[in-house]
Design a protein around this motif. Structure first.
Motif, PDB file in Angstrom:
ATOM      1  N   ASN A 107      -1.175   9.526  -7.819  1.00 61.72           N
ATOM      2  CA  ASN A 107      -1.565  10.931  -7.733  1.00 61.72           C
ATOM      3  C   ASN A 107      -2.298  11.132  -6.409  1.00 61.72           C
ATOM      4  OD1 ASN A 107      -2.771  13.470  -7.942  1.00 61.72           O
ATOM      5  ND2 ASN A 107      -3.201  13.238 -10.129  1.00 61.72           N
ATOM      6  N   PRO A 108      -1.783  11.945  -5.490  1.00 57.09           N
ATOM      7  CA  PRO A 108      -2.411  12.074  -4.169  1.00 57.09           C
ATOM      8  C   PRO A 108      -3.872  12.510  -4.216  1.00 57.09           C
ATOM      9  CG  PRO A 108      -0.236  13.076  -4.177  1.00 57.09           C
ATOM     10  CD  PRO A 108      -0.557  12.747  -5.600  1.00 57.09           C
ATOM     11  N   SER A 109      -4.245  13.263  -5.260  1.00 54.05           N
ATOM     12  CA  SER A 109      -5.621  13.731  -5.346  1.00 54.05           C
ATOM     13  C   SER A 109      -6.603  12.624  -5.671  1.00 54.05           C
ATOM     14  CB  SER A 109      -5.728  14.837  -6.401  1.00 54.05           C
ATOM     15  OG  SER A 109      -5.371  14.332  -7.689  1.00 54.05           O
ATOM     16  N   LEU A 110      -6.097  11.497  -6.166  1.00 52.57           N
ATOM     17  CA  LEU A 110      -6.970  10.374  -6.521  1.00 52.57           C
ATOM     18  C   LEU A 110      -6.974   9.270  -5.478  1.00 52.57           C
ATOM     19  CD1 LEU A 110      -6.026  10.031 -10.308  1.00 52.57           C
ATOM     20  CD2 LEU A 110      -7.913  11.321  -9.299  1.00 52.57           C
ATOM     21  N   VAL A 111      -6.165   9.432  -4.432  1.00 51.79           N
ATOM     22  CA  VAL A 111      -6.044   8.394  -3.411  1.00 51.79           C
ATOM     23  C   VAL A 111      -7.104   8.607  -2.342  1.00 51.79           C
ATOM     24  CG1 VAL A 111      -4.575   7.399  -1.635  1.00 51.79           C
ATOM     25  CG2 VAL A 111      -3.595   8.099  -3.828  1.00 51.79           C
ATOM     26  N   SER A 112      -7.859   7.568  -2.089  1.00 55.88           N
ATOM     27  CA  SER A 112      -8.868   7.623  -1.027  1.00 55.88           C
ATOM     28  C   SER A 112      -8.343   6.856   0.178  1.00 55.88           C
ATOM     29  CB  SER A 112     -10.192   7.029  -1.510  1.00 55.88           C
ATOM     30  OG  SER A 112     -10.026   5.663  -1.870  1.00 55.88           O
ATOM     31  N   GLY A 113      -9.188   6.594   1.128  1.00 53.57           N
ATOM     32  CA  GLY A 113      -8.779   5.886   2.334  1.00 53.57           C
ATOM     33  C   GLY A 113      -8.733   4.385   2.169  1.00 53.57           C
ATOM     34  N   ARG A 114      -9.024   3.894   0.969  1.00 53.84           N
ATOM     35  CA  ARG A 114      -9.036   2.445   0.755  1.00 53.84           C
ATOM     36  C   ARG A 114      -7.649   1.909   0.441  1.00 53.84           C
ATOM     37  NH1 ARG A 114     -13.472   1.881  -3.836  1.00 53.84           N
ATOM     38  NH2 ARG A 114     -12.158   3.559  -4.632  1.00 53.84           N
ATOM     39  N   PHE A 115      -7.507   0.594   0.590  1.00 58.79           N
ATOM     40  CA  PHE A 115      -6.228  -0.055   0.293  1.00 58.79           C
ATOM     41  C   PHE A 115      -5.968  -0.009  -1.199  1.00 58.79           C
ATOM     42  CE2 PHE A 115      -3.560  -3.666  -0.748  1.00 58.79           C
ATOM     43  CZ  PHE A 115      -2.558  -3.557   0.195  1.00 58.79           C
ATOM     44  N   LEU A 116      -4.710   0.257  -1.567  1.00 58.86           N
ATOM     45  CA  LEU A 116      -4.326   0.361  -2.974  1.00 58.86           C
ATOM     46  C   LEU A 116      -3.603  -0.909  -3.412  1.00 58.86           C
ATOM     47  CD1 LEU A 116      -2.960   4.028  -3.097  1.00 58.86           C
ATOM     48  CD2 LEU A 116      -5.183   3.213  -3.879  1.00 58.86           C
TER      49      LEU A 116
ATOM     50  N   HIS B 163       0.833  -1.205   0.000  1.00 60.38           N
ATOM     51  CA  HIS B 163       0.000   0.000   0.000  1.00 60.38           C
ATOM     52  C   HIS B 163       0.867   1.255   0.000  1.00 60.38           C
ATOM     53  CE1 HIS B 163      -3.307   2.725   0.961  1.00 60.38           C
ATOM     54  NE2 HIS B 163      -2.568   3.187   1.957  1.00 60.38           N
ATOM     55  N   LEU B 164       1.942   1.265   0.788  1.00 59.96           N
ATOM     56  CA  LEU B 164       2.831   2.424   0.825  1.00 59.96           C
ATOM     57  C   LEU B 164       3.475   2.676  -0.539  1.00 59.96           C
ATOM     58  CD1 LEU B 164       4.682   2.022   4.252  1.00 59.96           C
ATOM     59  CD2 LEU B 164       2.782   3.540   3.703  1.00 59.96           C
ATOM     60  N   ILE B 165       3.930   1.602  -1.195  1.00 56.58           N
ATOM     61  CA  ILE B 165       4.552   1.759  -2.509  1.00 56.58           C
ATOM     62  C   ILE B 165       3.552   2.323  -3.504  1.00 56.58           C
ATOM     63  CG2 ILE B 165       5.592   0.516  -4.439  1.00 56.58           C
ATOM     64  CD1 ILE B 165       6.805  -1.421  -2.469  1.00 56.58           C
ATOM     65  N   ASN B 166       2.351   1.761  -3.522  1.00 54.53           N
ATOM     66  CA  ASN B 166       1.335   2.228  -4.470  1.00 54.53           C
ATOM     67  C   ASN B 166       0.916   3.669  -4.173  1.00 54.53           C
ATOM     68  OD1 ASN B 166       1.269  -0.209  -5.861  1.00 54.53           O
ATOM     69  ND2 ASN B 166      -0.262  -1.075  -4.495  1.00 54.53           N
ATOM     70  N   TYR B 167       0.846   4.022  -2.881  1.00 52.71           N
ATOM     71  CA  TYR B 167       0.490   5.389  -2.513  1.00 52.71           C
ATOM     72  C   TYR B 167       1.560   6.365  -2.989  1.00 52.71           C
ATOM     73  CZ  TYR B 167      -1.338   9.237   0.336  1.00 52.71           C
ATOM     74  OH  TYR B 167      -1.867  10.433   0.748  1.00 52.71           O
TER      75      TYR B 167
ATOM     76  N   LEU C  61      -3.005  -1.268  -6.744  1.00 54.80           N
ATOM     77  CA  LEU C  61      -2.238  -0.744  -7.859  1.00 54.80           C
ATOM     78  C   LEU C  61      -2.173   0.772  -7.736  1.00 54.80           C
ATOM     79  CD1 LEU C  61      -3.670  -2.856 -10.837  1.00 54.80           C
ATOM     80  CD2 LEU C  61      -1.412  -3.105  -9.791  1.00 54.80           C
ATOM     81  N   PRO C  62      -1.109   1.402  -8.272  1.00 55.55           N
ATOM     82  CA  PRO C  62      -1.048   2.869  -8.233  1.00 55.55           C
ATOM     83  C   PRO C  62      -2.165   3.487  -9.067  1.00 55.55           C
ATOM     84  CG  PRO C  62       1.087   1.909  -8.768  1.00 55.55           C
ATOM     85  CD  PRO C  62       0.091   0.805  -8.861  1.00 55.55           C
TER      86      PRO C  62
END
Length: 295
Positions: A42-51, A34-38, A53-54
């Motif tokens: 793009n920070p504006s597209l990241v929500s609170g869910r687990f990632l 999750h850290l790598i994908n975060y 994929l980037p």
């Protein structure tokens, strides 16, 4: 060829073990994934869910970090202390381990008990600081290297391994005229490659991850800040992107946030250990073959 037929109990036991290890893998690997994908998103597209994929791959965080002179210098200090600290620990500790295996050494029982005593009792933080300061190591790079040159725990590991080597090897070398230095460097040390690789891994990870000694001895000397201490400070001090990128010449800061910078720096600090560890795992197997005694 013998074919082993598993019973139902064996299959249930294997299934439980596989399930437990799968859960352990998920708990350990997925947060870092999750850290790598975060850090790549793009920070504006990241929500609170687990990632998994980037989201819209974005390398601006890494570009800003590597454009920062303090971070680059911190990487240099971390690499230097890891390499020199590991080499010095292996040399000094392995030589001490070889010495305390010699039963003919005068006072050997006292020295063995003395080393073990230091594993359970120490002078404490303040006496240690006074000692380091009296040696002139405060404010210097060598405070990272010299105090960690001896590890009693690793010494005992190497000592135990040396005691498992057949005495006939030493006796034959001594009969051929070898002295202790030749015996240690040419015979004992090559056979000890597996345990040397293990303690090197312990020492390398310890040196790479260490930052408390910087807090104690070099907090007023920014030129000696390792990467881990810079990361430690960044979690407390980075409150805006402009604060971190000031004077770095970073062109695009629109896709940066303080959180993305901190996470990208965390990935940079952890990634070298993840790259080196599989190499050392293979080195363990090679060392076992090199250290085998041939009849």
């Amino acid at each position: 060829m013998i074919v082993y037929k598993q019973s139902s109990g064996d299959r249930i036991f294997d299934s439980i073990n596989i399930a437990i290890m799968a859960v352990v893998f998920i708990v350990m690997a997925f947060p870092f994934l999750h850290l790598i994908n975060y850090s790549l998103s793009n920070p504006s597209l990241v929500s609170g869910r687990f990632l998994f994929l980037p989201k819209q791959v974005n390398l601006d965080s890494y570009k800003a970090i590597f454009a920062n002179g303090d971070v680059l210098h911190g990487i240099y200090i971390s690499v230097a202390r890891t390499i020199l600290g590991t080499i010095s620990m292996v040399l000094v500790t392995s030589m001490a381990a070889y010495v305390i295996t010699r039963d003919d050494l005068v006072g050997i029982k006292f020295f063995r008990k003395y080393f073990v005593f230091t594993m359970y009792f120490s002078g404490g933080l303040i006496p240690t600081y006074i000692l380091i300061k009296s040696l002139g190591l405060v404010g210097s790079f060598w405070v990272y290297i010299i105090p960690s040159a001896v590890s009693v725990f690793n010494m005992i590991l190497i000592k135990t391994y040396i005691e498992g080597i057949p005495k006939e090897l030493e006796e034959s070398a001594l009969m051929d005229g070898a002295n202790d230095a030749y015996l240690f460097l040419k015979i004992i040390l090559p056979i000890c490659i597996p345990v040397i690789a293990a303690v090197s891994l312990f020492a390398g990870i310890g040196q790479w991850n260490s930052f408390i000694d910087t807090q104690f001895y070099n907090a007023m000397n920014p030129d000696l800040f390792p990467l881990q201490y810079i990361l430690y400070n960044s979690f407390q001090s980075i409150t805006s992107v402009e604060q971190f990128t000031m004077g770095t010449g970073a062109a695009n800061t629109q896709l940066l946030t303080p959180q993305s910078l901190k996470i990208a720096m965390t990935v940079i600090t952890v990634l070298p250990i993840m790259v080196v560890y599989p190499f050392l795992q293979r080195f363990f197997m090679k060392g076992l073959l090199i250290g085998s005694v041939k009849g």
